[in-house]
Design a protein around this motif. Structure first.
Motif, PDB file in Angstrom:
ATOM      1  N   LYS A   1       7.223   1.863  14.044  1.00 45.24           N
ATOM      2  CA  LYS A   1       7.164   2.885  15.074  1.00 45.24           C
ATOM      3  C   LYS A   1       7.959   2.482  16.311  1.00 45.24           C
ATOM      4  CE  LYS A   1       4.443   5.774  12.937  1.00 45.24           C
ATOM      5  NZ  LYS A   1       4.903   7.136  12.587  1.00 45.24           N
ATOM      6  N   ARG A   2       8.186   1.228  16.493  1.00 49.46           N
ATOM      7  CA  ARG A   2       8.879   0.742  17.686  1.00 49.46           C
ATOM      8  C   ARG A   2      10.385   0.597  17.467  1.00 49.46           C
ATOM      9  NH1 ARG A   2       4.696  -4.257  18.857  1.00 49.46           N
ATOM     10  NH2 ARG A   2       2.863  -2.988  19.363  1.00 49.46           N
ATOM     11  N   THR A   3      10.796   0.488  16.254  1.00 50.58           N
ATOM     12  CA  THR A   3      12.222   0.275  15.975  1.00 50.58           C
ATOM     13  C   THR A   3      12.710   1.317  15.000  1.00 50.58           C
ATOM     14  OG1 THR A   3      11.711  -1.225  14.166  1.00 50.58           O
ATOM     15  CG2 THR A   3      11.993  -2.217  16.343  1.00 50.58           C
ATOM     16  N   GLU A   4      13.993   1.374  14.802  1.00 52.07           N
ATOM     17  CA  GLU A   4      14.550   2.357  13.888  1.00 52.07           C
ATOM     18  C   GLU A   4      14.317   1.942  12.441  1.00 52.07           C
ATOM     19  OE1 GLU A   4      18.607   2.553  15.040  1.00 52.07           O
ATOM     20  OE2 GLU A   4      19.176   0.712  14.029  1.00 52.07           O
ATOM     21  N   GLU A   5      14.386   2.924  11.526  1.00 51.13           N
ATOM     22  CA  GLU A   5      13.984   2.750  10.138  1.00 51.13           C
ATOM     23  C   GLU A   5      14.795   1.693   9.398  1.00 51.13           C
ATOM     24  OE1 GLU A   5      12.025   3.310   6.556  1.00 51.13           O
ATOM     25  OE2 GLU A   5      11.501   3.984   8.573  1.00 51.13           O
ATOM     26  N   ALA A   6      16.105   1.694   9.591  1.00 54.42           N
ATOM     27  CA  ALA A   6      16.933   0.752   8.834  1.00 54.42           C
ATOM     28  C   ALA A   6      16.588  -0.688   9.160  1.00 54.42           C
ATOM     29  CB  ALA A   6      18.404   1.016   9.119  1.00 54.42           C
ATOM     30  N   LEU A   7      16.411  -0.995  10.484  1.00 56.56           N
ATOM     31  CA  LEU A   7      16.094  -2.361  10.889  1.00 56.56           C
ATOM     32  C   LEU A   7      14.732  -2.774  10.354  1.00 56.56           C
ATOM     33  CD1 LEU A   7      16.759  -4.907  12.486  1.00 56.56           C
ATOM     34  CD2 LEU A   7      15.779  -3.795  14.506  1.00 56.56           C
TER      35      LEU A   7
ATOM     36  N   TYR B   1       0.078  10.142  -7.059  1.00 56.73           N
ATOM     37  CA  TYR B   1       0.145   9.281  -5.895  1.00 56.73           C
ATOM     38  C   TYR B   1       0.389  10.138  -4.659  1.00 56.73           C
ATOM     39  CZ  TYR B   1       0.342   4.986  -8.654  1.00 56.73           C
ATOM     40  OH  TYR B   1       0.043   3.948  -9.482  1.00 56.73           O
ATOM     41  N   THR B   2      -0.313   9.858  -3.602  1.00 60.96           N
ATOM     42  CA  THR B   2      -0.095  10.568  -2.342  1.00 60.96           C
ATOM     43  C   THR B   2       0.263   9.559  -1.261  1.00 60.96           C
ATOM     44  OG1 THR B   2      -2.457  10.458  -1.816  1.00 60.96           O
ATOM     45  CG2 THR B   2      -1.664  12.431  -2.953  1.00 60.96           C
ATOM     46  N   HIS B   3       1.142   9.995  -0.358  1.00 64.92           N
ATOM     47  CA  HIS B   3       1.591   9.133   0.735  1.00 64.92           C
ATOM     48  C   HIS B   3       1.341   9.854   2.056  1.00 64.92           C
ATOM     49  CE1 HIS B   3       3.733   6.684  -2.266  1.00 64.92           C
ATOM     50  NE2 HIS B   3       4.047   7.848  -2.823  1.00 64.92           N
ATOM     51  N   PHE B   4       0.755   9.170   2.975  1.00 60.48           N
ATOM     52  CA  PHE B   4       0.512   9.770   4.287  1.00 60.48           C
ATOM     53  C   PHE B   4       0.283   8.653   5.301  1.00 60.48           C
ATOM     54  CE2 PHE B   4      -4.048   8.861   4.212  1.00 60.48           C
ATOM     55  CZ  PHE B   4      -4.304   8.788   2.851  1.00 60.48           C
ATOM     56  N   GLU B   5       0.319   9.038   6.548  1.00 63.74           N
ATOM     57  CA  GLU B   5       0.076   8.093   7.628  1.00 63.74           C
ATOM     58  C   GLU B   5      -1.294   8.358   8.234  1.00 63.74           C
ATOM     59  OE1 GLU B   5       3.167   8.004  10.496  1.00 63.74           O
ATOM     60  OE2 GLU B   5       4.736   7.498   9.040  1.00 63.74           O
ATOM     61  N   SER B   6      -1.930   7.270   8.673  1.00 61.57           N
ATOM     62  CA  SER B   6      -3.249   7.384   9.279  1.00 61.57           C
ATOM     63  C   SER B   6      -3.391   6.300  10.336  1.00 61.57           C
ATOM     64  CB  SER B   6      -4.335   7.279   8.210  1.00 61.57           C
ATOM     65  OG  SER B   6      -5.613   7.564   8.772  1.00 61.57           O
ATOM     66  N   ARG B   7      -4.642   6.113  10.813  1.00 59.75           N
ATOM     67  CA  ARG B   7      -4.900   5.080  11.809  1.00 59.75           C
ATOM     68  C   ARG B   7      -6.033   4.186  11.329  1.00 59.75           C
ATOM     69  NH1 ARG B   7      -6.993   7.876  16.748  1.00 59.75           N
ATOM     70  NH2 ARG B   7      -7.884   9.274  15.158  1.00 59.75           N
ATOM     71  N   HIS B   8      -5.932   2.911  11.673  1.00 60.54           N
ATOM     72  CA  HIS B   8      -7.017   1.968  11.428  1.00 60.54           C
ATOM     73  C   HIS B   8      -7.495   1.396  12.749  1.00 60.54           C
ATOM     74  CE1 HIS B   8      -6.290   0.967   6.885  1.00 60.54           C
ATOM     75  NE2 HIS B   8      -6.724   2.200   7.084  1.00 60.54           N
ATOM     76  N   VAL B   9      -8.799   1.161  12.822  1.00 57.13           N
ATOM     77  CA  VAL B   9      -9.396   0.578  14.032  1.00 57.13           C
ATOM     78  C   VAL B   9      -9.907  -0.807  13.675  1.00 57.13           C
ATOM     79  CG1 VAL B   9     -11.140   0.816  15.817  1.00 57.13           C
ATOM     80  CG2 VAL B   9     -10.030   2.859  14.869  1.00 57.13           C
ATOM     81  N   ALA B  10      -9.366  -1.830  14.343  1.00 59.61           N
ATOM     82  CA  ALA B  10      -9.767  -3.212  14.081  1.00 59.61           C
ATOM     83  C   ALA B  10     -11.096  -3.528  14.761  1.00 59.61           C
ATOM     84  CB  ALA B  10      -8.683  -4.167  14.558  1.00 59.61           C
TER      85      ALA B  10
ATOM     86  N   THR C   1      -6.368  -0.072  17.833  1.00 59.94           N
ATOM     87  CA  THR C   1      -5.998   0.971  16.873  1.00 59.94           C
ATOM     88  C   THR C   1      -4.521   0.833  16.535  1.00 59.94           C
ATOM     89  OG1 THR C   1      -7.672   2.493  17.739  1.00 59.94           O
ATOM     90  CG2 THR C   1      -5.880   3.453  16.454  1.00 59.94           C
ATOM     91  N   PHE C   2      -4.200   0.852  15.261  1.00 61.37           N
ATOM     92  CA  PHE C   2      -2.809   0.715  14.865  1.00 61.37           C
ATOM     93  C   PHE C   2      -2.497   1.676  13.719  1.00 61.37           C
ATOM     94  CE2 PHE C   2      -3.695  -1.701  10.997  1.00 61.37           C
ATOM     95  CZ  PHE C   2      -4.938  -2.260  11.292  1.00 61.37           C
ATOM     96  N   PRO C   3      -1.247   2.151  13.644  1.00 60.84           N
ATOM     97  CA  PRO C   3      -0.873   3.118  12.612  1.00 60.84           C
ATOM     98  C   PRO C   3      -0.658   2.429  11.269  1.00 60.84           C
ATOM     99  CG  PRO C   3       1.019   2.599  13.964  1.00 60.84           C
ATOM    100  CD  PRO C   3      -0.139   1.885  14.585  1.00 60.84           C
ATOM    101  N   VAL C   4      -0.963   3.137  10.195  1.00 60.49           N
ATOM    102  CA  VAL C   4      -0.764   2.607   8.844  1.00 60.49           C
ATOM    103  C   VAL C   4      -0.131   3.688   7.973  1.00 60.49           C
ATOM    104  CG1 VAL C   4      -2.624   0.920   8.897  1.00 60.49           C
ATOM    105  CG2 VAL C   4      -3.110   3.255   8.177  1.00 60.49           C
ATOM    106  N   GLU C   5       0.650   3.230   7.026  1.00 68.05           N
ATOM    107  CA  GLU C   5       1.156   4.116   5.982  1.00 68.05           C
ATOM    108  C   GLU C   5       0.318   3.882   4.744  1.00 68.05           C
ATOM    109  OE1 GLU C   5       4.777   3.292   3.595  1.00 68.05           O
ATOM    110  OE2 GLU C   5       5.561   5.066   4.615  1.00 68.05           O
ATOM    111  N   VAL C   6      -0.257   4.957   4.214  1.00 64.39           N
ATOM    112  CA  VAL C   6      -1.216   4.837   3.118  1.00 64.39           C
ATOM    113  C   VAL C   6      -0.618   5.433   1.844  1.00 64.39           C
ATOM    114  CG1 VAL C   6      -3.532   5.402   2.302  1.00 64.39           C
ATOM    115  CG2 VAL C   6      -3.118   5.008   4.746  1.00 64.39           C
TER     116      VAL C   6
ATOM    117  N   ARG D   1      -0.308  -0.030   4.837  1.00 58.62           N
ATOM    118  CA  ARG D   1       0.644  -0.922   5.517  1.00 58.62           C
ATOM    119  C   ARG D   1       0.640  -0.628   7.017  1.00 58.62           C
ATOM    120  NH1 ARG D   1       6.566  -1.068   3.185  1.00 58.62           N
ATOM    121  NH2 ARG D   1       5.360  -2.084   1.540  1.00 58.62           N
ATOM    122  N   ASP D   2       0.497  -1.695   7.780  1.00 56.70           N
ATOM    123  CA  ASP D   2       0.584  -1.581   9.232  1.00 56.70           C
ATOM    124  C   ASP D   2       2.043  -1.260   9.602  1.00 56.70           C
ATOM    125  OD1 ASP D   2      -0.533  -3.696  11.994  1.00 56.70           O
ATOM    126  OD2 ASP D   2       0.679  -1.879  11.980  1.00 56.70           O
TER     127      ASP D   2
END
Length: 953
Positions: A396-402, A353-362, A367-372, A390-391
Motif C-alpha cells: 500500500k505504501r509503494t508501487e506494485e512493481a517494486l 478460489y476467491t481473492h479479496f482484501e480485508s483488515r486484521h487487528v493485532a 490494524t493492517f491490511p491483508v490480501e486474502v 498476506r500483510d
C-alpha cells in the motif's frame, strides 16, 4: 480430525516434477499406514507431519492426484487440480467416487472403466496407464494421461488405489498439427526437411531454406539434423517415429522424425516451441516462488470459529496459537461479524478460489491490511474455509512493481538453507538473508547494512581471510567457488562452511561489489573426521597382540583423541570391575574408586536376586545396563554423560540417577564426565571412562562416536579374552599330564625302592630309617596332589574373594613354623595393622610356601625374616611382603625359572609350590619375584617379594 499445518521445505522447489509425483505417492501410502497404526502420540505426530507435506505438494501441482479405497466405493483424496482439468466441482467426487467417469468422453469410457473393474475384481498385478478424453461442461475437450497404482501396507496387503492424472492436451494438439501439415510441406510455416541415410539433405521446404540458408551445405552436421538417424543404412521400419526437442541459436523446435525406408530417407517436421519453452521456464520459477512463499494461513469452521493457524499468523497478530484457537474470525477481522460470515458460507461452498482484501487487528491494537485468498474444502467429516492472508502494508505504501520484486526476493532468500550476503566495493555489507543474520546474531536483516566483517562475531584472522578473498575476486573479476573455511558464529560455535563468491556488476559491466553464499558443512566435516578416527582406531586394535597391549594402546588413543584430562578402562575381574588402565587420575582417586562391588560388614560381596554382584555408583548402572533413556544424561545405548556434574547433582536425585552415587568425580573437580559400556551381547566386559574438569566439553555426537568405537573395542577384547582362556586351559591340561606322568611316578618309584630295601633287611634301627623315607616321600606326593587340586579349584573360580587381613595371615604362618628346629623365623609388621587385601583362604598357602621354601633350602642356624610395608605403584597403594634368608641364595639365571611349574632346584621340593604361589598372587592381581638379599651377591641369601593391592575395610 483437526486441520494440521503444512510444512515448508525449501528443497521441494528444486526437485523435478517426476520426483515430486513419486513423493506424493509415497506420502499418501505413509499416511494410510500411520492411520492404521493407531492414535498413539508418536504416530499422531508422524501422521500430522506427513499430511502437512502431502497437502503442501499435492495442492500446488498441475496434475490431479487421487486416492480411493480398494473397492472404489469411497474417495480418500482428490487434489484441487481436478476442478481445473475436468471443469467440474470437486465435492461431486467425494459424494460419488465414480463421478469423474461422467466427465470422460462417452467414446473413451471403456478404457478407464476396465482399470476400475480390474481393481474391484481383486487384480492388483501392476501399474495401469491409459489415455482418454474429458468432455468439460463448457464443451471443450481435454486429453488425459492417467497412471494408477496399488498401495500395500507393511504386511503386503493392498488396501488403497492411488494415481496421477495429467493433462496432455497440448501434446496431442501438437501431434495432430504435425499430421495435418504433413501433406502440405510447401505451405508449412515451419521447416520440413528430408535426409537420406547417408546424412545428405534431399529436400527442404521454403520455410527451412528461409530460416536456415546453410542447411543443405551443412547436412546432418546442422544443429537441426544432428543425431537424427536411427542408424546408418536401413532404418528400423516404415513409419517409425522419433520425437525430440532441439535448440538452434536460441530457438527451440519440437521435431517429429519419420523413417521412410521405401525412399531411404527420413522426414523431419519442425514446430517452433520457443515461446512454450519460455513459458515453461517462467512457470517453473513461479512454481518455486509459490512453493516457498510464507503467508498467514487460517482454517475456519462453518460458524466462523478459528480451527487452525500457522506460525506466521501467530507472529503477525501477536497472539499465541492457543489464544487464536479460542477466537472467532470477527475477533481479528472486523469486516466479518458472525452474521455476515453465515451469509457468506453458501457462496464459499461453490469451491472456487476467491481473492479479496480485508483488515486484521493485532493483539496490540494495530490494524493492517491483508490480501486474502480463500477456498472451501472438506477435511475428514468437517467443512472448512481455508484462507491465506498476506500483510500488504508495504504494497500500500509503494508501487506494485517494486513490491512484487521485493516480496519474491525476500521469499526466495528467506527459505533457501544457505547464508546469502552482498557487499559493496569496499567489502561493506549491503544486505543479507535471515540465515546469515541469525548466524551473526542480528535480529533482522536490515541491521547488517553498513557493517564490515570486523563488526561481526568472526575471529580477527577469519575476518582478514574473508576480506582478502573479496578484494581478490573483485580485482580479478573472477568468481571463486567451494571455499572451505571456519567461522565463529554468534553463539560462540565454530562452524565449517563452504562459500561461493561472485563479483557483482553494474549496467556497464563494472565490478561494484560481491555476492556470496555459504552452506554449513559442519556435519559433513564431523562425519569425515569420525571416519578418520575410526580407521586409526581399527588399525590400532588390529595391531594389538594381547589384552594388555590392546587396553594400553586404547587408553592412550582415547586420551589423545578426546583431549580429556583423564581416561580409565575398567575390566571384569571375578565379581568386580577394577581399573585395568587409568591415565590422568590422582592415586587417591584410584584408591577410592577402584572397586565397585557393594559389600556387607564382613566384606562379602552382595548379590541381587539373580545372583549377580551389586555394583555401586553410575559405573554400576552403565555396566549392568541399568538406565532410563528418558533421562537426558543417558543415551539410547545406555551410556552416561554430563557436561556439569555439579549441575547434575543439584537438579537430580538418586532416584533419577538409578543408583546411590559416590560423587567422587565431582569432588575431584571433574565436571564433564562420560561412561561408555563395553559389552558383547549380554556379556559385561567393562566400561570406558572419560573425565575432564572443563564444563561443556562433550557433545552428543562425540558420545555416540565413542560408543561406536567402544563396540569395536569390546569385540576385540572378547576375542583376546577367549584366546587367553583357551591358552590357559591348554597349559593347565599339560600341567596335570606332566605331573601324573613325571613327578608323582618318580615319587612312587623312590618309595618302592626304599620299601624293597627295608623288606630285605633284618629288623634293626637302620631298617626304621628305610621305612621312614617312603613315608616322607608319600607325604610329599600327597602335598603335590593337594597343590594340584588347589590350582584346579583356583582356575575354576572355586574360591570366592573376600577381605583378608595380611597381618593375621603372617602371624599364623609365624606360629606354624615357630618350632622349626635350627631356624629362627621373625615377622616384622612395623606399625601396620588391619592390612586388608582382596583374596581368599589360599593366601595362607602363599606365605606358608615361601617360608617353607626358605626352611627347606637353608642350613641350620639360618635366620628367616618376614617383613610388611606399604608402597605405591602408579598412584595405587599396595602391601609389600618380603621373605628373606641368609642361605645359599639363588643364581641370577634361575631367578625366573624357579616359578615355572616343573622347575627343580638342587634341594628338596618339587617346584610346584612356587608355581602355586605365583598363580595365587596373580589371581589376587599382585606380583611376586625373587631378588638377592644383598644386591649383586646371590650367595648372601635370597629375598622373595610379594605385592598385593590394598583395599579399605
Amino acid at each position: 480430525m483437526s486441520p494440521t499445518p503444512a510444512s515448508t521445505n525449501p528443497s521441494d522447489a528444486q526437485k523435478p516434477r517426476s520426483e515430486l509425483l513419486a513423493e506424493l505417492q509415497e506420502l499418501r501410502a505413509q499416511n494410510a499406514v500411520l492411520k492404521d497404526a493407531g492414535a498413539n502420540k508418536g504416530n499422531a505426530e508422524a501422521l500430522r507431519e506427513s499430511e502437512e507435506k502431502f497437502r503442501e505438494m499435492a495442492e500446488n501441482i498441475g496434475e490431479v492426484f487421487f486416492s480411493f479405497t480398494r473397492d472404489w466405493k469411497h474417495t480418500i483424496y482428490v487434489s484441487p487440480a481436478y476442478e481445473h482439468i475436468w471443469g467440474r466441482p470437486l465435492e461431486e467426487v467425494y459424494g460419488n467416487p465414480m463421478a469423474w467417469l461422467e466427465g470422460v468422453h462417452p467414446d473413451d469410457r471403456e478404457l478407464p472403466l476396465a482399470v476400475v473393474n480390474r481393481y474391484i475384481a481383486g487384480d492388483f498385478s501392476g501399474i495401469d496407464t491409459v489415455e482418454f478424453r474429458v468432455l468439460r461442461p463448457d464443451g471443450t475437450v481435454r486429453w488425459i494421461l492417467a497412471r494408477t497404482y496399488p498401495v500395500r501396507n507393511d504386511g503386503g496387503e493392498m488396501y488403497r488405489i492411488t494415481g496421477i492424472a495429467e493433462d496432455i492436451t497440448e501434446r496431442k494438439l501438437a501431434e495432430e498439427k504435425v499430421a495435418h501439415v504433413a501433406s502440405f510441406p510447401e505451405l508449412n510455416p515451419n521447416p520440413v526437411i528430408e535426409v537420406d541415410y547417408a546424412g545428405n539433405v534431399t529436400y527442404s521446404n521454403p520455410s527451412a531454406d528461409r530460416i536456415y540458408p546453410d542447411l543443405r551445405a551443412s547436412g546432418d552436421h546442422h544443429a537441426l539434423l544432428r543425431d537424427i538417424t536411427f542408424g546408418r543404412g536401413a532404418g528400423p521400419g516404415a513409419g517409425s517415429l522419433l520425437v525430440r526437442d532441439v535448440e538452434v541459436n536460441g530457438r527451440f523446435y519440437l521435431e517429429s522424425i519419420i523413417d521412410m525406408p521405401e525412399r531411404k530417407v527420413r522426414r523431419i517436421y519442425c514446430i517452433d516451441i520457443t515461446e512454450r519453452k519460455r513459458a515453461e521456464e517462467a512457470l517453473k520459477l513461479t512454481q518455486f516462488v509459490v512453493d516457498n512463499f510464507r503467508d498467514s494461513s487460517i482454517w475456519l469452521t462453518r460458524d466462523g470459529r478459528i480451527a487452525y493457524v500457522n506460525q506466521e499468523t501467530c507472529r503477525g497478530l501477536g497472539y499465541s496459537r492457543e489464544e487464536l484457537l479460542s477466537m472467532h474470525i470477527s475477533d481479528i477481522d472486523p469486516d466479518y461479524p458472525p452474521e455476515k460470515f453465515r451469509e457468506l458460507w453458501p457462496e464459499k461452498q461453490k469451491g472456487d478460489y476467491t481473492h479479496f482484501e480485508s483488515r486484521h487487528v493485532a493483539k496490540d491494537g494495530r490494524t493492517f491490511p491483508v490480501e486474502v485468498t480463500s477456498t472451501y474444502t472438506i477435511y475428514g467429516d468437517n467443512e472448512y474455509l481455508i484462507t491465506f492472508d498476506r500483510d500488504i502494508t508495504e504494497r500500500k505504501r509503494t508501487e506494485e512493481a517494486l513490491r512484487s520484486s521485493q516480496s519474491m526476493l525476500k521469499s526466495v532468500m528467506g527459505n533457501v538453507p544457505l547464508g546469502i550476503f552482498w557487499k559493496d566495493r569496499s567489502s561493506t555489507y549491503l544486505g543479507c538473508n535471515e540465515v546469515f543474520a541469525k548466524a551473526v546474531g542480528l535480529s533482522s536483516t536490515e541491521e547488517i547494512v553498513g557493517k564490515t566483517d570486523y563488526d561481526l562475531p568472526w575471529l580477527p584472522e577469519e575476518a582478514d581471510s574473508f576480506r582478502d578473498y573479496d578484494f581478490r575476486i573483485m580485482e580479478n573479476d573472477e568468481a571463486e567457488y567451494h571455499i572451505v573455511e571456519q567461522q565463529r558464529e554468534a553463539d560462540g560455535k565454530i562452524s565449517w562452511v563452504e562459500t561461493n563468491k561472485v563479483p557483482l556488476h553494474d549496467a556497464w559491466g563494472k565490478v561494484v561489489g560481491i555476492l556470496g553464499t555459504y552452506e554449513d558443512i559442519t556435519e559433513r566435516k564431523r562425519t569425515e573426521k569420525e571416519r578418520e578416527i575410526t580407521v586409526e582406531f581399527l588399525s590400532l586394535v588390529n595391531q594389538a597382540r594381547s589384552t594388555q597391549e590392546l587396553i594400553w594402546k586404547t587408553a592412550s588413543f582415547f586420551q589423545k583423541t578426546s583431549g580429556c584430562e583423564a581416561v580409565g578402562i575398567r575390566l571384569r575381574e571375578e565379581d568386580d570391575y577394577p581399573y585395568y588402565e587409568a591415565r590422568g587420575f590422582r592415586p587417591e582417586f584410584i584408591r577410592k574408586e577402584n572397586l565397585l562391588c557393594t559389600r556387607d560388614a564382613q566384606g562379602h560381596v552382595l548379590r541381587d536376586k539373580d545372583g549377580f554382584p551389586m555394583l555401586d555408583c553410575m559405573c554400576g548402572n552403565v555396566i549392568t545396563g541399568r538406565f532410563d533413556p528418558a533421562m537426558p544424561f543417558f543415551t539410547a545405548k545406555g551410556s552416561f554423560w554430563t557436561n556439569s556434574t555439579t549441575e547434575l547433582l543439584a537438579t537430580t536425585t538418586e532416584k533419577h540417577r538409578l543408583a546411590k552415587t559416590r560423587n567422587v568425580c565431582n569432588t575431584e573437580g571433574y565436571e564433564s564426565f562420560a561412561l561408555i559400556s563395553l559389552r558383547v551381547g549380554e556379556e559385561r566386559l567393562g566400561v570406558l571412562q572419560l573425565n575432564d574438569r572443563r564444563k561443556g566439553y562433550f557433545t552428543l555426537d562425540q558420545i555416540q562416536m565413542w560408543e561406536r568405537l567402544a563396540d569395536y573395542l569390546a569385540v576385540a577384547l572378547a576375542k583376546f579374552q577367549a584366546d587367553e582362556a583357551l591358552k590357559n586351559a591348554k597349559t593347565q591340561a599339560e600341567l596335570y599330564l606332566d605331573l601324573m606322568g613325571h613327578d608323582i611316578n618318580n615319587l612312587h618309584q623312590i618309595a618302592l625302592g626304599y620299601l624293597e630295601l627295608a623288606r630285605e633287611m633284618p629288623a634293626s634301627e637302620g631298617r626304621d630309617e628305610f621305612l621312614d623315607k617312603p613315608v616322607e616321600v608319600l607325604q610329599r606326593s600327597a602335598q603335590l596332589i593337594q597343590n594340584v587340586r588347589k590350582l584346579q579349584k583356583l582356575r575354576e573360580g572355586g574360591f570366592t574373594p573376600e577381605m583378608i587381613d595380611v597381618c593375621n595371615i603372617l602371624a599364623d604362618v609365624q606360629s606354624e613354623y615357630r618350632a622349626e628346629p635350627g631356624k629362627t623365623i621373625r615377622v616384622n609388621l612395623g606399625d601396620h595393622e588391619k592390612c586388608f587385601v582382596s583374596a581368599n583362604g589360599l593366601l595362607h598357602d602363599v606365605f606358608a610356601n615361601l617360608v617353607d621354601n626358605a626352611v627347606k633350602h637353608t642350613d641350620d642356624g639360618t635366620d628367616i625374616t618376614v617383613s610388611l610395608d606399604v608402597m605405591r605403584d602408579r598412584g595405587r597403594p599396595y602391601y609389600k611382603v618380603a621373605v628373606e634368608d641368609n642361605g645359599p641364595g639363588i643364581p641370577d639365571d634361575s631367578k625366573e625359572m624357579i616359578f615355572n611349574r616343573l622347575h627343580k632346584g638342587t634341594a628338596k621340593g618339587m617346584g610346584l609350590g612356587l608355581y602355586l604361589v605365583k598363580s595365587l598372587v596373580e589371581s589376587y592381581h599382585g606380583k611376586v619375584w625373587v631378588e638377592d638379599r644383598v644386591q649383586g651377591d646371590h650367595t648372601k641369601g635370597a629375598r622373595f617379594v610379594v605385592i598385593l593391592p590394598a583395599v579399605e575395610k
